[in-house]
Design a protein around this motif. Structure first.
Motif, PDB file in Angstrom:
ATOM      1  N   MET A 231       0.840  -1.184   0.000  1.00  0.00           N
ATOM      2  CA  MET A 231       0.000   0.000   0.000  1.00  0.00           C
ATOM      3  C   MET A 231       0.882   1.243   0.000  1.00  0.00           C
ATOM      4  N   ALA A 232       0.528   2.258  -0.807  1.00  0.00           N
ATOM      5  CA  ALA A 232       1.263   3.516  -0.867  1.00  0.00           C
ATOM      6  C   ALA A 232       0.357   4.632  -0.356  1.00  0.00           C
ATOM      7  N   GLU A 233       0.907   5.457   0.534  1.00  0.00           N
ATOM      8  CA  GLU A 233       0.164   6.582   1.083  1.00  0.00           C
ATOM      9  C   GLU A 233       0.870   7.892   0.752  1.00  0.00           C
ATOM     10  N   VAL A 234       0.091   8.928   0.491  1.00  0.00           N
ATOM     11  CA  VAL A 234       0.596  10.279   0.287  1.00  0.00           C
ATOM     12  C   VAL A 234      -0.210  11.212   1.175  1.00  0.00           C
ATOM     13  N   ASP A 235       0.472  11.912   2.087  1.00  0.00           N
ATOM     14  CA  ASP A 235      -0.189  12.812   3.039  1.00  0.00           C
ATOM     15  C   ASP A 235      -1.282  12.094   3.833  1.00  0.00           C
ATOM     16  N   GLY A 236      -0.986  10.854   4.202  1.00  0.00           N
ATOM     17  CA  GLY A 236      -1.906  10.093   5.032  1.00  0.00           C
ATOM     18  C   GLY A 236      -3.054   9.455   4.291  1.00  0.00           C
ATOM     19  N   ALA A 237      -3.161   9.679   2.997  1.00  0.00           N
ATOM     20  CA  ALA A 237      -4.267   9.106   2.209  1.00  0.00           C
ATOM     21  C   ALA A 237      -3.738   7.980   1.322  1.00  0.00           C
ATOM     22  N   GLU A 238      -4.451   6.869   1.288  1.00  0.00           N
ATOM     23  CA  GLU A 238      -4.041   5.740   0.456  1.00  0.00           C
ATOM     24  C   GLU A 238      -4.192   6.103  -1.015  1.00  0.00           C
ATOM     25  N   ARG A 239      -3.107   5.911  -1.781  1.00  0.00           N
ATOM     26  CA  ARG A 239      -3.124   6.235  -3.208  1.00  0.00           C
ATOM     27  C   ARG A 239      -3.030   5.006  -4.099  1.00  0.00           C
ATOM     28  N   ALA A 240      -2.473   3.927  -3.583  1.00  0.00           N
ATOM     29  CA  ALA A 240      -2.310   2.737  -4.421  1.00  0.00           C
ATOM     30  C   ALA A 240      -2.159   1.512  -3.537  1.00  0.00           C
ATOM     31  N   ARG A 241      -2.588   0.371  -4.071  1.00  0.00           N
ATOM     32  CA  ARG A 241      -2.445  -0.911  -3.374  1.00  0.00           C
ATOM     33  C   ARG A 241      -2.253  -1.984  -4.443  1.00  0.00           C
ATOM     34  N   LEU A 242      -1.150  -2.714  -4.334  1.00  0.00           N
ATOM     35  CA  LEU A 242      -0.829  -3.729  -5.331  1.00  0.00           C
ATOM     36  C   LEU A 242      -0.370  -5.009  -4.650  1.00  0.00           C
ATOM     37  N   PRO A 243      -0.758  -6.170  -5.175  1.00  0.00           N
ATOM     38  CA  PRO A 243      -0.210  -7.425  -4.645  1.00  0.00           C
ATOM     39  C   PRO A 243       1.256  -7.571  -5.054  1.00  0.00           C
ATOM     40  N   LEU A 244       2.069  -8.154  -4.197  1.00  0.00           N
ATOM     41  CA  LEU A 244       3.503  -8.242  -4.453  1.00  0.00           C
ATOM     42  C   LEU A 244       3.825  -9.032  -5.716  1.00  0.00           C
ATOM     43  N   HIS A 245       3.006 -10.037  -6.027  1.00  0.00           N
ATOM     44  CA  HIS A 245       3.356 -10.865  -7.185  1.00  0.00           C
ATOM     45  C   HIS A 245       3.245 -10.097  -8.501  1.00  0.00           C
ATOM     46  N   ARG A 246       2.681  -8.899  -8.475  1.00  0.00           N
ATOM     47  CA  ARG A 246       2.587  -8.088  -9.692  1.00  0.00           C
ATOM     48  C   ARG A 246       3.680  -7.031  -9.767  1.00  0.00           C
ATOM     49  N   ILE A 247       4.593  -7.030  -8.812  1.00  0.00           N
ATOM     50  CA  ILE A 247       5.640  -6.014  -8.761  1.00  0.00           C
ATOM     51  C   ILE A 247       6.976  -6.634  -9.144  1.00  0.00           C
ATOM     52  N   GLY A 248       7.647  -6.029 -10.113  1.00  0.00           N
ATOM     53  CA  GLY A 248       8.969  -6.503 -10.501  1.00  0.00           C
ATOM     54  C   GLY A 248      10.077  -5.876  -9.690  1.00  0.00           C
ATOM     55  N   SER A 249       9.917  -4.601  -9.357  1.00  0.00           N
ATOM     56  CA  SER A 249      10.889  -3.887  -8.549  1.00  0.00           C
ATOM     57  C   SER A 249      10.234  -2.616  -8.036  1.00  0.00           C
ATOM     58  N   VAL A 250      10.861  -2.002  -7.034  1.00  0.00           N
ATOM     59  CA  VAL A 250      10.356  -0.763  -6.451  1.00  0.00           C
ATOM     60  C   VAL A 250      11.478   0.268  -6.503  1.00  0.00           C
ATOM     61  N   VAL A 251      11.172   1.456  -7.033  1.00  0.00           N
ATOM     62  CA  VAL A 251      12.124   2.553  -7.081  1.00  0.00           C
ATOM     63  C   VAL A 251      11.550   3.704  -6.262  1.00  0.00           C
ATOM     64  N   ALA A 252      12.251   4.113  -5.210  1.00  0.00           N
ATOM     65  CA  ALA A 252      11.816   5.215  -4.356  1.00  0.00           C
ATOM     66  C   ALA A 252      12.701   6.423  -4.624  1.00  0.00           C
TER      67      ALA A 252
END
Length: 320
Positions: free
Chosen positions: A1-22
């Protein structure tokens, strides 16, 4: 789950993620770091300028026999380097040819002649790379000559009149204009994908063929990206500027002259990057249609097959 300013903006299951870039000051919870590591998903941290800071990943299995074959091949890399340089120069030439075909009538006559001359000189370099002997240093010299020719006319491919979006030559650390800032950010993303592809196929991302070994440098990942960046990165940069998805307000100049993407612009670029990787092309060697984002993995796999002795040579990727 990704939050911006305390509000949820996105939610993805891990098996659909290849990598994460912050990018920038992003908080990543320890629980998420652990879940990504267990799932074999790399987490890459970049600063606000897009410079690499850290990479977090779980255990890397790495095929020790394959890596030994890679180390042996790195001692005599001429034929692998020949393949990489051939594909890079051919793809740079294809980018220029596409620009002439699509927008050549809009070029000033002298600039069209300059681009056409670069296309012809790149063709001569290709013939030299394919047929002339001389060793790895000669091939590296040909690659450098081709890059100089290509970037000498790269500004002609930019069709917006804004003088702040002109390209005056490649500058890296730091980028000194908006186009270089955009290219550097895209090259960072592509390097990350190529490093992930190397590791996923059991190869050592630090031991390259075209790029000399240097502590801390992912030389093989840089090798892998050379044949891909004219198409995946350079053409995307041109599209973002020529379609006016980015403008001068998307860049900021710091003390010392460094030019950087704004936070909002990086989001635009990341979205376009993901969309670009979904585009499909037929891979000439495997004769299958695949997303562009899968090409680094296919190329790493083909090199691994060559190192194992399943293929007589490494088949590079040519853009059609």
């Amino acid at each position: 789950m990704a939050e911006v300013d305390g509000a949820e903006r996105a939610r993805l299951p891990l098996h659909r993620i290849g990598s994460v870039v912050a990018v920038g000051a992003v908080y990543v919870s320890p629980a998420l770091i652990g879940a990504l590591a267990r799932g074999g998903i790399a987490l890459v941290l970049l600063d606000r300028q897009g410079r690499f800071e850290a990479r977090v990943e779980g255990p890397v299995s790495g095929n020790v026999l394959l890596r030994r074959a890679q180390y042996r091949a790195a001692e005599q890399p001429e034929e692998i380097v020949r393949s990489i340089v051939s594909a890079k120069v051919a793809n740079q030439r294809a980018v220029l040819q596409r620009a002439l075909r699509d927008h050549g009538d809009d070029f000033a006559p002298e600039r069209r002649s300059a681009v056409e001359a670069a296309v012809e000189r790149l063709a001569r370099i290709l013939r030299r790379v394919a047929f002339e002997a001389g060793g790895v240093d000669v091939l590296r010299g040909a690659e450098g000559e081709a890059a100089n020719l290509y970037f000498a006319v790269f500004d002609d491919l930019i069709r917006v009149p804004d003088p702040a979006l002109r390209f005056r030559g490649r500058s890296r650390r730091p980028p000194l204009d908006a186009v270089n800032a955009l290219l550097s950010f895209l090259y960072t993303l592509l390097t990350h994908d190529c490093r992930a592809a190397a590791e996923a196929n059991g190869l050592d991302p630090a031991v390259g063929f075209l790029h000399r070994d240097r502590p801390g440098r992912p030389s093989f990942a840089l090798d892998l990206m050379e044949e891909l960046r004219p198409v995946l990165a350079d053409r995307l940069a041109l599209s973002l500027i020529n379609r006016r998805q980015l403008s001068t307000r998307d860049f900021e100049t710091r003390d010392g002259g460094a030019v950087l993407l704004t936070d909002a612009a990086r989001k635009t670029v990341l979205t376009a990057w993901q969309e670009r990787k979904k585009e499909e092309r037929r891979h000439a060697f495997v004769d299958e249609v695949a997303p562009l984002g899968l090409v680094p993995h296919l190329q790493a796999q083909l090199l691994a097959r060559h190192l194992r002795g399943d293929l007589d040579a490494y088949p590079p990727w040519f853009w059609k």
